[in-house]
Design an enzyme around this catalytic site. Structure first.
Site, PDB file in Angstrom:
ATOM      1  N   SER A 135      -3.802  -6.515  -0.342  1.00 26.55           N
ATOM      2  CA  SER A 135      -4.651  -5.370  -0.469  1.00 26.55           C
ATOM      3  C   SER A 135      -3.394  -5.348  -1.918  1.00 26.55           C
ATOM      4  CB  SER A 135      -4.377  -4.229   0.023  1.00 26.55           C
ATOM      5  OG  SER A 135      -2.981  -3.492   0.513  1.00 26.55           O
ATOM      6  N   ASP A 136      -3.928  -3.661  -2.524  1.00 28.09           N
ATOM      7  CA  ASP A 136      -3.422  -3.709  -3.639  1.00 28.09           C
ATOM      8  C   ASP A 136      -2.063  -2.672  -3.344  1.00 28.09           C
ATOM      9  OD1 ASP A 136      -1.939  -2.827  -6.281  1.00 28.09           O
ATOM     10  OD2 ASP A 136      -3.438  -2.241  -6.993  1.00 28.09           O
ATOM     11  N   TRP A 137      -1.099  -1.698  -3.763  1.00 32.64           N
ATOM     12  CA  TRP A 137      -0.531  -0.963  -3.057  1.00 32.64           C
ATOM     13  C   TRP A 137      -0.531   0.301  -2.950  1.00 32.64           C
ATOM     14  CZ3 TRP A 137       1.096  -5.638  -3.631  1.00 32.64           C
ATOM     15  CH2 TRP A 137       1.686  -6.143  -3.486  1.00 32.64           C
ATOM     16  N   SER A 166      -3.401   0.850  -1.203  1.00 32.64           N
ATOM     17  CA  SER A 166      -5.018   1.512  -1.941  1.00 32.64           C
ATOM     18  C   SER A 166      -6.008   1.291  -0.643  1.00 32.64           C
ATOM     19  CB  SER A 166      -5.381   0.056  -3.011  1.00 32.64           C
ATOM     20  OG  SER A 166      -5.311  -1.314  -2.041  1.00 32.64           O
TER      21      SER A 166
END
Length: 698
Positions: free
Chosen positions: A259-261, A263
């Site tokens: 995942s993006d941070w 998110s």
């Protein structure tokens, strides 16, 4: 790679790049998929449930947690694409890293071999800095010019992006550093990115937003990062439709998905989505997974799948078998700086020139230099920011080239502007992650440019930005417009080389620059009453309601849109001038009739009709005479950057594969090639077609 300059030949990177650009067969990871999976299974059998949950949730913000007692190393992940982002709050960081030109400038080179060299240099610095995973390349489509992260990406066309990204991935992973394709998917604005919902149809996804990811996957990319936005109503990082069905199923990705941070929000959805690694960790999975397991809402098999995927991918790249850090690469930073310089040289785009350029260093006229970035290095902000070292400011590069001929004045008077033989005026924007920015320049910057061009008709406007800006109200009055993007630490030397004629410009736009933002296919995406340019903190952002971004234009993005709507842009996709001239022969197709599924060969000649060496970017577009679905006027399906000496003629050969004629058939959920006649168009820009031929597919 091609080096070409005027009026003298600039010898650059001859030994540095030719070796690293030699193409071999696509490399396989050091450890086979079967062996990596077997070893991952053996490790998994030794891990406790707690250890597995810690592995699938990030550690200390930027790490995959290690378990030394099991032989599992801790692995550091760093941003991104245009160099190694140094985080001073963490220990054992590199003392310095090269700031390369922004990826959009690399895309403007239209040189995939250069993308390989660029990425290989960044990958070697990753190895020097103990970085196991580079959180790049960023590769989202340039849908709107206002997107704050356009500078991190490779432009508007899926074919160009695919060709650049596949070589970037190869260059990066040939160093033993894992490449991460991001941000998956339809993440085309940074305005309230956590609370935007991209509503996009199946055909549009496959024709526009997925080809770059598919090319990176086929090139061997081992990691993918999901995006902040929702996709058709569900956050991408916890969407089974996005990760399991689309990324893993239809695109065939088998590596690590992160995942993006901050998110994602729902541990149950994260675990069931096909996601492997929640970043930055210590959040949803660590907090809720044990309870979900106890309640039977998720199965241990789901957790095992995630942990096994992380282990298998890292083992495959050899990260369990050798140290990541290799300080021998510290000795190569000078070579990397040379790659950065060449990337800047090939990325500079000369958009307009009424004859004022090249401005020879040994002339006699008086030069006035002024503007925004004379004494400040322009670069994009956020996680992709790379500070660099030994920065060459524009003022320094101009002074080194023109000496006493040039006068630098921060706020010139009307009389000073009028008296100059040539004005070099710097302007642009500082784009950043976390917010979009207006298409128009700031009022003071716009006024400065309009004033200069009105007072002196020999004003050269130098633009540094991460994407297109509004130039309509002064473009006609400017003597020349030079697009320098974000040039990296030494790129201002390249920019001034182009202005001086020491390097013949060969950059071409990887984007369309519209006249007004209202002409854009994405116009109107910002909710009523909200302004771009004002980033919000995470808490403020999440307090806002989710807003829809409807991709109503479908496959008509970039030049496809402007041509279909008969809207004349200010500068077309693929545009860029040279200090020489090129003539094209008519393209020739080997067979006038071909079977669907058969490759089609196209040749054409290109002639340097001028007096100086240069390089032309030959662009090939395909247009169906008739189609069962609405299709663009033309689509880029081939390009080649060809160096040519004065008077030299070369034959360029393109091979068109079945996919180059295809559209995404939503009834079949697959690519289809309709029978009939197709035109093949060849030229130097999307609006500068020099010749065409046709082939009938039976």
């Amino acid at each position: 790679m091609n080096s070409y300059s005027i009026p003298r030949f600039t010898m650059v990177l001859a030994g540095v790049l030719m070796g690293c650009l030699a193409m071999a067969a696509p490399d396989q990871p050091p450890v086979s998929a079967e062996k990596a999976d077997e070893r991952a299974g053996a490790l998994l059998a030794k891990m406790t449930t707690e250890q597995k949950l810690e592995l699938i949730s990030g550690h200390n913000q930027f790490f995959i947690k290690g378990f030394p007692e099991l032989g599992i190393p801790q692995l550091y992940m760093s941003d991104a694409t245009q160099g190694v982002h140094i985080r001073p709050q963490l220990s054992n960081q590199l003392e310095k890293s090269v700031a390369f030109p922004a990826p959009i400038a690399l895309a403007a080179s239209w040189n995939p071999d250069l993308a390989y060299a660029y990425a290989k240099a960044v990958g070697e610095e990753c190895r020097a800095g103990d970085v196991a995973v580079l959180l790049g390349p960023g590769m989202n489509i340039y849908r709107v010019s206002q997107c704050g992260r356009n500078f991190e990406y490779f432009g508007e066309d899926p074919y160009l992006i695919a060709r650049m990204v596949e070589r970037y991935v190869r260059g990066m992973q040939d160093t033993g550093t894992m490449a991460t394709l991001k941000h998956f998917v339809a993440n085309n604005t940074d305005h309230r990115r956590r609370t935007s919902n991209s509503i996009v149809d199946e055909r549009t996804l496959h024709e526009i937003y997925l080809p770059g990811f598919k090319a990176g996957i086929d090139a061997g990319a081992l990691a993918v990062m999901t995006s902040y936005n929702q996709v058709n109503g569900e956050w991408a990082g916890q969407s089974r439709a996005v990760i399991t069905d689309l990324l893993r199923g239809q695109l065939g990705f088998k590596g690590l998905v992160m995942s993006d941070w901050t998110s994602v929000w729902d541990a149950e959805k994260i675990i069931k989505s096909g996601q492997d690694l929640e970043m930055p960790g210590k959040a949803n999975i660590v907090k809720d997974a044990a309870r979900l397991l106890a309640e039977g809402k998720v199965a241990m098999a789901d957790v095992d799948r995630m942990a096994r995927s992380i282990l298998r991918t890292c083992i495959a790249l050899g990260l369990h078998d050798r140290p990541v850090k290799d300080e021998r690469f510290l000795a190569k930073f000078a070579d990397h700086e040379s790659v950065a310089l060449q990337s800047a040289r090939e990325g500079v785009v000369l958009l307009k020139n009424n004859g004022v350029l090249p401005l020879a260093p040994k002339g006699t006229g008086k030069i006035l230099a002024t503007g925004t970035f004379m004494e400040k290095l322009p670069r994009g902000g956020g996680s992709a920011d790379v500070l660099g070292y030994n920065a060459v400011l524009l003022k320094q590069a101009i002074a080194e080239t023109y000496g006493e001929r040039v006068t630098f004045v921060a706020e010139p008077t009307d009389e000073q502007l009028k008296a100059a033989d040539v004005v070099l005026l710097s302007t642009g924007t500082l784009d950043k992650e976390g917010a979009d920015r207006p298409f128009a320049l700031a009022k003071a910057d716009e006024a400065r440019v309009q004033r200069a061009v009105s007072l002196n008709p020999r004003t050269v406007v130098i633009v540094n930005s991460g994407g297109g800006i509004q130039m309509t109200d002064w473009n006609e009055q400017a003597a020349a417009v030079v697009y320098g993007w974000y040039p990296g630490q030494v790129g201002n030397r390249a920019l001034v080389e182009v202005i001086a004629g020491l390097t013949n410009p060969s950059g071409r736009l990887p984007i369309t620059i519209e006249r007004r933002f209202k002409d854009s296919p994405g116009y109107g995406y910002v909710p009523a009453g909200e302004d771009v340019g004002k980033g919000l903190k995470r808490g403020e952002e999440m307090a806002k309601p989710v807003y829809p971004i409807e991709y109503k234009e479908g496959v008509f993005v970039g030049y496809r849109w402007y041509e279909a709507k008969k809207i004349a842009p200010l500068y077309a996709f693929g545009a860029g001038l040279s200090y020489t001239t090129y003539a094209y022969g008519q393209p020739v197709i080997a067979k006038a009739n071909a079977k669907r599924g058969e490759a089609v060969t196209v040749t054409c000649t290109v002639h340097n009709t001028g007096k100086v060496a240069g390089a032309e970017v030959v662009q090939l577009y395909v247009r169906p005479a008739k189609a069962p679905v609405p299709r663009p006027e033309k689509e880029l399906k081939g390009f080649a950057k060809i160096p040519l000496a004065p008077g030299e003629v070369k034959t360029v050969t393109f091979t068109l594969n079945p996919r180059d004629f295809a559209y995404w058939d939503v009834a079949r959920h697959d690519w289809s090639v309709a029978p009939g006649r197709y035109q093949v168009l060849v030229g130097g820009a999307s609006d500068r077609i020099a010749g065409e031929a046709s082939v009938t597919l039976e």
